[in-house]
Design an enzyme around this catalytic site. Structure first.
Site, PDB file in Angstrom:
ATOM      1  CB  CYS A 382      -1.007  -0.032   1.141  1.00  0.00           C
ATOM      2  SG  CYS A 382      -2.448   0.972   0.752  1.00  0.00           S
ATOM      3  CG  HIS A 508      -3.654  -3.473   3.105  1.00  0.00           C
ATOM      4  ND1 HIS A 508      -2.669  -2.996   3.941  1.00  0.00           N
ATOM      5  CD2 HIS A 508      -4.264  -2.385   2.598  1.00  0.00           C
ATOM      6  CE1 HIS A 508      -2.697  -1.670   3.948  1.00  0.00           C
ATOM      7  NE2 HIS A 508      -3.661  -1.277   3.134  1.00  0.00           N
ATOM      8  CD  GLU A 510      -1.458  -6.135   5.255  1.00  0.00           C
ATOM      9  OE1 GLU A 510      -1.097  -6.422   4.087  1.00  0.00           O
ATOM     10  OE2 GLU A 510      -1.669  -4.968   5.619  1.00  0.00           O
TER      11      GLU A 510
HETATM   12  N1  GLN Z   1      -1.892   6.954   2.421  1.00  0.00           N
HETATM   13  C1  GLN Z   1      -1.978   6.131   1.248  1.00  0.00           C
HETATM   14  C2  GLN Z   1      -3.310   6.272   0.535  1.00  0.00           C
HETATM   15  O1  GLN Z   1      -4.274   6.708   1.135  1.00  0.00           O
HETATM   16  C3  GLN Z   1      -1.710   4.676   1.591  1.00  0.00           C
HETATM   17  C4  GLN Z   1      -2.752   4.065   2.468  1.00  0.00           C
HETATM   18  C5  GLN Z   1      -2.318   2.771   3.125  1.00  0.00           C
HETATM   19  O2  GLN Z   1      -1.133   2.444   3.151  1.00  0.00           O
HETATM   20  N2  GLN Z   1      -3.263   2.025   3.686  1.00  0.00           N
HETATM   21  O3  GLN Z   1      -3.433   5.922  -0.605  1.00  0.00           O
END
Ligand code: GLN
Length: 546
Positions: A382, A508, A510
């Site tokens: 992410c 994600h 995970e």
């Molecule tokens: N801040 C980034 C976004 O909003 C990544 C978000 C995250 O890592 N969950 O796209």
């Protein structure tokens, strides 16, 4: 509707009620029962999505896009229960719904009160999950500690449910602490007696007491707790510390907890063992000899709960590869003004997790560069993927001012940009790109090698995206876009050609990893980290891409 197990906690917080609930779910599944697990959180936020990780720990995301308590992650890792947004209710969610109904006039002129309107709403939410998921048993964990003002409506609701359903349909399990006083050389039962006393004052008598303890409990102590807390002798269950959380279901089984629950709920079921769990998970965890060191470079590393699912997924990757994963938590802010080698030189793999806001960004960029230039297996998740994009744009493509518009709205090279659909959103709660989306995987990539599938589904929680205007330039410089969300042509995964194992994903992974089935990216990340040839940059392509 099926039967219910209500889990409360006493004496102190952090007793591991979530792991106890998940382990009970695991035990009941091993007896052939279909279960689901719910968490009731007594705070006023509608969901934890707007909370800082320092307040709350990780925000766990379900397939249907709910931002939930991290205990739901334990439920999904331990069991096959279908977990969705209805599995997590908060005081905020309950009040929000009741107030909306009041505004609509649903209460027909009545005075709206905590009892019965709030408690009825809680009961209805719990019953709805049981009915819709069509389960034999719904396990309901009540957050907080008995005695808190906040959790009283939830406790009153479960008291009423047990009264309405009867003792063979609902069971109360109270998790408590037996502190060990070193100077006296004794385990103390008094806090447990007080905590059960508080429960009884509000009309709940536990059926089973789970005693969290450092040491084993003697028969005399168990008898004493049974007598003073008014429970059966066999219902005082030892829940002693174990080396690893995945041993808890086995420890509970040894204490006969599954037989006891089934007896009290009057359920007959076959007795299957937990052999597969024991062989595939616990034995491997205990016996792994080879160590693999993974640096996790993030800004919340002082808080063990902030990257809970990531740490667990790394452990699962270790189980799959028969290695012991040691996690080196590196504070990205500290990296900002230091030589990265000082923190990362002894790492077999580097992971940059998700996050928000600009603190520590420069440190994370340094960590990605270090992994890329030194051929160290890398997994970016992410924000970690977005950082890998910025690093590549700056240091390989020569776009010195490349940035994400999250950190610099005026940047001339916005390689990470806000999604169009996000531009006009003003409110913060539940407004990100959330939940499961499909992703098409390109053949002959590290990603395909891991998943062995052309189409995958992964969970998201973000607002920003890779800016497709830079795709051509990145490809020219050796980036492979190996995963795409086709309906909107969004980059989901990219990897590097001239590197042994460098994968960055916008989602994600995970959240879908389980101890007996490590997520494919975590499995192959650890495999690459454990490989002695990992630092050989020149042979990267042959090595990993056959
Ligand atoms: N801040 C980034 C976004 O909003 C990544 C978000 C995250 O890592 N969950 O796209």
């Amino acid at each position: 509707m099926g039967k219910f197990i209500f889990i409360t906690g006493g004496v102190v917080s952090s007793l591991g009620k979530g792991i106890a609930a998940a382990s009970i779910g695991k035990l009941l599944e091993s007896r052939g029962l279909k279960t689901t697990i719910m968490k009731c959180d007594p705070y006023l936020n509608v969901d934890p999505g707007t909370m800082n990780p320092y307040q709350h720990g990780e925000v766990y995301v379900t397939n249907d896009g709910a931002e939930t308590d991290l205990d739901l992650g334990h439920y999904e890792r331990f069991t096959n229960a279908q977990i969705s947004q209805d599995n997590n209710i908060t005081t905020g969610k309950i009040y929000y719904s009741v107030i909306m109904k009041e505004r609509k006039g649903d209460y027909l002129g009545k005075t709206v009160q905590i009892i019965p309107h709030i408690t009825d709403e809680i009961k209805n939410c719990i019953k709805k999950v049981s009915k819709e998921k069509d389960v034999d048993i719904t396990i309901v964990e009540i957050g907080g500690t008995v005695g808190d003002i906040e959790s009283l409506p939830f406790l009153e609701a479960i008291r009423q449910m047990k009264w309405e359903l009867g003792p063979t349909y609902a069971l109360n399990i109270h998790v408590t602490l037996l502190p060990y006083i070193k100077s006296a050389g004794e385990q103390k039962t008094k806090p447990t007696q007080h905590s059960v006393g508080r429960l009884r004052e509000i009309g709940i008598t536990p059926d089973i007491i789970l005693c969290r303890t450092e040491k084993h409990i003697s028969k005399e102590e168990k008898d004493k707790i049974a007598l003073f807390c008014n429970v059966d002798r066999e219902a005082v269950i030892e829940a002693a510390d174990v080396k690893h959380i995945y041993e808890v279901p086995l420890a509970f089984k040894k204490e006969g907890l599954d037989d006891l629950i089934l007896k009290k709920l009057n359920i007959k079921s076959e007795d299957r063992d937990l052999k597969e769990w024991e062989d595939v998970v616990v034995k491997r965890l205990r016996n792994a000899v080879k160590e693999v060191r993974i640096a996790v470079v993030g800004k919340y590393i002082t808080l063990p709960d902030a990257y809970k699912s990531i740490y667990e997924a790394l452990v699962h990757g270790g189980i799959a590869n028969n290695v012991k994963v040691t996690i080196n938590k590196v504070d990205s802010s500290e990296l900002e003004h230091a030589d990265p080698a000082k923190f990362l030189a002894d790492s077999d793999g580097i992971l940059v997790p998700g996050g928000f806001g600009s603190r520590g960004i420069a440190g994370k960029i340094k960590a990605v560069r270090y992994a890329r230039e030194n051929g160290i297996p890398f997994l970016g998740i992410c924000l970690g993927m977005q950082i890998a994009t910025i690093e590549f744009a700056k240091n390989v493509c020569g776009l010195k001012d490349a940035n994400s518009t999250e950190f610099d709205q005026e940047t001339k090279n916005p390689v990470i940009n806000l999604l169009d659909e996000q531009r006009d959103i003003q409110t913060m709660g539940a407004t990100m790109r959330l939940g499961a989306f499909p992703c098409t995987v390109a053949k002959d990539t590290l990603t395909h090698q891991a998943y062995k599938k052309d189409l995958i589904t992964e969970r998201h929680r973000h607002r920003y995206e890779f800016n497709n205007e830079y795709k051509g330039l990145f490809e020219k410089q050796g980036v492979i876009f190996s995963g795409i969300y086709s309906p909107k042509d969004l980059v989901e995964i990219f990897e590097l050609k001239n590197h042994p194992w460098f994968v960055a994903c916008q989602f994600h992974p995970e959240f879908q990893s389980k101890p007996e089935r490590a997520h494919p990216l975590f499995r192959n990340f650890i495999k690459a980290a454990a490989s002695p040839a990992k630092k050989d940059l020149s042979s990267a392509s042959e090595l990993q891409r056959h």
